[in-house]
Design an enzyme around this catalytic site. Structure first.
Site, PDB file in Angstrom:
ATOM      1  N   ARG A  90       0.825  -1.208   0.000  1.00  0.00           N
ATOM      2  CA  ARG A  90       0.000   0.000   0.000  1.00  0.00           C
ATOM      3  C   ARG A  90       0.860   1.259   0.000  1.00  0.00           C
ATOM      4  NH1 ARG A  90      -4.861  -2.534   2.473  1.00  0.00           N
ATOM      5  NH2 ARG A  90      -6.582  -1.048   2.574  1.00  0.00           N
ATOM      6  N   ARG A 173     -10.017   6.805   4.491  1.00  0.00           N
ATOM      7  CA  ARG A 173      -9.299   5.694   3.836  1.00  0.00           C
ATOM      8  C   ARG A 173      -9.086   5.980   2.349  1.00  0.00           C
ATOM      9  NH1 ARG A 173     -13.204   1.120   5.287  1.00  0.00           N
ATOM     10  NH2 ARG A 173     -11.855  -0.207   4.021  1.00  0.00           N
TER      11      ARG A 173
END
Ligand code: ADP
Ligand code: AMP
Length: 218
Positions: A90, A173
């Protein structure tokens, strides 16, 4: 040759939903960093408690902890043939660490599939998401409902909604994804392994496109 596949995409893009078909097609295990953190949390391990502090507010768990956890997972025997990585890497630092871990295994990321879904669709997908805490299967109350409301088709477990799927956390997010994870699309494009898939299509159409893009590696 081992098949290491990375599934990229914002939260709610459909990574978990598509994982099963990919893993069955290539006969590789599904490694979801989010699922591993949640498993630790349900067992109340130190790692689980640490991760929860970040997950709750929509932030990423620090790279060193996350990389160590995935490094340990990749050493397990079932990864000899490859693995589907869902939610990892990520960050660029995680992607570089993954390259190094795989290099030591004489392997590399063969394909990075980027599921493209615009931000406006994600909130609606995540607010209707229900997951099985036992087998990890995901449903949507409108787009992919279980046969019996609130019950997993596979193992009859009562489905749950994730606390971090609340609208405020989802927005955080998505922002974290745009700032820290989106650069990975260019990272894998430059390596020549990127495949983009339109994730706004039906679940079946997305699956079809993914499997077609993997036909060459099977
Ligand atoms: P991710 O793992 O990328 O966070 P999920 O696979 O959990 O995303 O999917 C998020 C939600 O969207 C789930 O409720 C899932 O049922 C639903 N969903 C997944 N793919 C689609 C699709 N192509 N169309 C509509 N809803 C979808
Ligand atoms: P997911 O299940 O992929 O939606 O992940 C849920 C949460 O777990 C994320 O919002 C992060 O807080 C954390 N997480 C999962 N994977 C990673 C990762 N590779 N790096 C850092 N944090 C992660």
């Amino acid at each position: 040759m081992a098949h290491f596949i990375v599934l990229l995409g914002p939260p709610g893009a459909g990574k978990g939903t598509q994982a099963k078909a990919i893993c069955e097609a290539l006969n590789i295990p599904h490694i979801s960093s989010g699922d591993i953190f949640r498993e630790h949390l349900s067992k109340q391990t130190e790692l689980g408690k640490l991760a929860d502090g970040y997950i709750k507010c929509g932030q990423l768990v620090p790279d060193d902890v996350t990389i160590r956890m995935i490094g340990d997972r990749l050493k397990q025997a079932d990864c000899a043939n490859g693995a589907l990585l869902d939610g990892f890497p990520r960050t660029i630092a995680q992607a570089q660490a993954l390259d190094e871990l795989l290099r030591k295994m004489n392997a590399r990321v063969q394909t990075a599939i980027s599921l493209n879904v615009p931000a406006e669709v994600l909130v609606e997908r995540l607010s209707g998401r229900w997951s099985c805490p036992s087998c990890g299967r995901v449903y949507h109350e409108v787009y992919n409902p279980p046969k019996q409301a609130g019950i997993c088709d596979e193992d009859d477990t009562t489905l749950i909604q994730r606390p971090d799927d609340r609208a405020e956390t989802v927005r955080q997010r998505i922002e974290v994804y745009q700032n820290q994870t989106e650069p990975l699309i260019e990272y894998y494009r430059q390596k020549g392994v990127l495949v983009g898939v339109d994730g706004t299509q039906s679940i079946e159409a997305v699956q079809h496109d993914i499997l077609a893009s993997l036909a060459g590696v099977r």
